[in-house]
Design an enzyme around this catalytic site. Structure first.
Site, PDB file in Angstrom:
ATOM      1  N   ALA A 165     -45.560  21.105 -33.751  1.00 16.99           N
ATOM      2  CA  ALA A 165     -46.319  19.978 -34.313  1.00 16.99           C
ATOM      3  C   ALA A 165     -47.589  20.467 -35.011  1.00 16.99           C
ATOM      4  CB  ALA A 165     -46.664  18.986 -33.201  1.00 16.99           C
ATOM      5  N   GLU A 217     -44.941   0.341 -29.495  1.00 20.58           N
ATOM      6  CA  GLU A 217     -44.046   1.255 -30.209  1.00 20.58           C
ATOM      7  C   GLU A 217     -42.677   0.619 -30.411  1.00 20.58           C
ATOM      8  OE1 GLU A 217     -44.310   5.421 -29.340  1.00 20.58           O
ATOM      9  OE2 GLU A 217     -42.132   5.544 -29.186  1.00 20.58           O
ATOM     10  N   GLN A 267     -46.506  10.747 -23.375  1.00 22.70           N
ATOM     11  CA  GLN A 267     -45.182  10.386 -22.885  1.00 22.70           C
ATOM     12  C   GLN A 267     -45.395   9.429 -21.704  1.00 22.70           C
ATOM     13  OE1 GLN A 267     -42.140   9.660 -23.163  1.00 22.70           O
ATOM     14  NE2 GLN A 267     -41.694  11.650 -24.066  1.00 22.70           N
ATOM     15  N   HIS A 279     -44.457  19.594 -21.036  1.00 23.56           N
ATOM     16  CA  HIS A 279     -43.277  19.437 -21.896  1.00 23.56           C
ATOM     17  C   HIS A 279     -42.124  20.245 -21.291  1.00 23.56           C
ATOM     18  CE1 HIS A 279     -40.658  20.138 -25.391  1.00 23.56           C
ATOM     19  NE2 HIS A 279     -41.042  18.917 -25.715  1.00 23.56           N
ATOM     20  N   THR A 320     -40.941   4.859 -34.520  1.00 22.59           N
ATOM     21  CA  THR A 320     -40.386   6.177 -34.210  1.00 22.59           C
ATOM     22  C   THR A 320     -39.560   6.717 -35.376  1.00 22.59           C
ATOM     23  OG1 THR A 320     -38.378   5.306 -33.200  1.00 22.59           O
ATOM     24  CG2 THR A 320     -40.274   5.623 -31.741  1.00 22.59           C
ATOM     25  N   TYR A 321     -39.290   8.022 -35.286  1.00 25.81           N
ATOM     26  CA  TYR A 321     -38.612   8.733 -36.365  1.00 25.81           C
ATOM     27  C   TYR A 321     -37.421   9.468 -35.785  1.00 25.81           C
ATOM     28  CZ  TYR A 321     -38.666  11.080 -40.894  1.00 25.81           C
ATOM     29  OH  TYR A 321     -38.369  11.509 -42.160  1.00 25.81           O
TER      30      TYR A 321
END
Ligand code: FAD
Length: 286
Positions: free
Chosen positions: A125, A17, A175, A149, A48-49
């Site tokens: 999402a 990533e 994650q 989360h 990534t964004y």
């Protein structure tokens, strides 16, 4: 270009990533990192964004560059935060024109400065995934949070929402975490909910204690005492880096042994730690 679901069906994936560079120097540095990692023959790389508007074009440009200039299939991250359906349709149509069909559909986190907030047509999402299915024939990954989360009221609720979104997606990437038990529980809980899609563990080699401490706090991952003590037994920054790589290698080996469908490395745009883990695991290098 290869779909990640097909790669996962064919065998283990090893992926990296990156964050999109924001300057010419950053672009050169990322180009060098990717060149250094290419001999490891990654199955795919993901980009990534950013939640803020200004970095989004950098993600698109980086994804398009990887697709055009390398032999590695890219996966584009996309977020619900600050996006209308029309904007997402535009981005997907640009990617489709370049043959890019792998996306990671994420909620994203609100920008730190409320002044940067933009309207969004999606809440979770899963809402974004629903729209992506309407507008394209895509391979869709989702985020999984082995330790839950941070916004979830409890683990069971988090797992139920994850199972719901994974049912309509192709695979999940997690994650980062440091104790394998978190990954094993995640996979078992999903299986109990009837979901057996591939869950690729995300690996963060610790090369700097303060940096990972900050990231762990933001992501809801525990930074366990055993790892802190082990890292702090080093006296120099190089010791810490070496011990961090050793610990990450042990986690990778245990995950592969436990049947993980692949490994996804959070590279922080550097290649050294990932290359060292590869070497220590005895993975092939071209
Ligand atoms: P969701 O799946 O939408 O879940 C968010 C929360 O809402 C969870 O608590 C969930 O349990 C809950 N929830 C879900 N559905 C429902 C529902 N129907 N009703 C009620 N509650 C619900 N962030 C970025 O901004 N850019 C990136 O590029 C990026 N890359 C990432 C890559 C990976 C591999 C991972 C693991 C995370 C990444 N993130 C990124 C961070 C991610 O955007 C945040 O963790 C975000 O807060 C949650 O995203 P999600 O897609 O898991 O959200």
């Amino acid at each position: 270009m290869a779909r990640i679901s097909d790669l996962l069906a064919a065998g283990r994936t090893f992926s990296f990533e990156f964050s999109p560079p924001k300057s010419a120097a950053g672009s050169m540095s990322l180009g060098r990192t990717i060149a250094e990692l290419e001999p490891l023959a990654p199955s795919f790389v993901s980009v990534t964004y950013g939640a803020g508007g200004s970095t989004r074009e950098h993600t698109r440009d980086t994804v398009l560059w990887v697709g055009k200039e390398t032999n590695i299939p890219p996966m584009a991250h996309l977020t619900c935060v600050g996006h209308t359906k029309a904007e997402i349709s535009d981005i997907i149509s640009t990617y489709a024109g370049a043959g890019i069909e792998n996306v990671l559909a994420l909620a994203g986190d609100a920008p730190k400065d409320p002044a940067d907030a933009r309207p969004s047509d999606y809440m979770y999402a899963i809402d974004l995934i629903e729209h992506l299915h309407e507008i394209g024939d895509l391979c869709i990954g989702v985020a999984a949070h082995p330790e839950g989360h941070p916004r979830s009221p409890d683990m069971a609720t988090d797992r139920r929402h994850l199972a719901d979104k994974l049912r309509v997606a192709d695979f999940a990437t997690t994650q980062f975490f440091f104790d394998i038990e978190h990954y094993v529980s995640l996979v078992n809980d999903l299986a109990d909910l009837g979901v057996t899609k591939p869950v690729v563990p995300g690996i963060m080699p610790v090369t700097n204690i303060a940096q990972v401490e900050r990231m762990a706090e933001l992501s809801g991952a525990a930074f366990p005492q055993w790892l802190r003590e082990r890292l702090e037994s080093g006296t120099t920054a190089e010791d810490v880096r070496r011990i961090g790589v050793e610990a990450a290698t042990e986690l990778c080996a245990a995950l592969l042994e436990a049947g993980a469908p692949g490994l996804h490395f959070y590279t922080l745009n550097k290649s050294t730690a990932t290359r060292e883990i590869y070497a220590q695991l005895g993975l092939p290098v071209a």
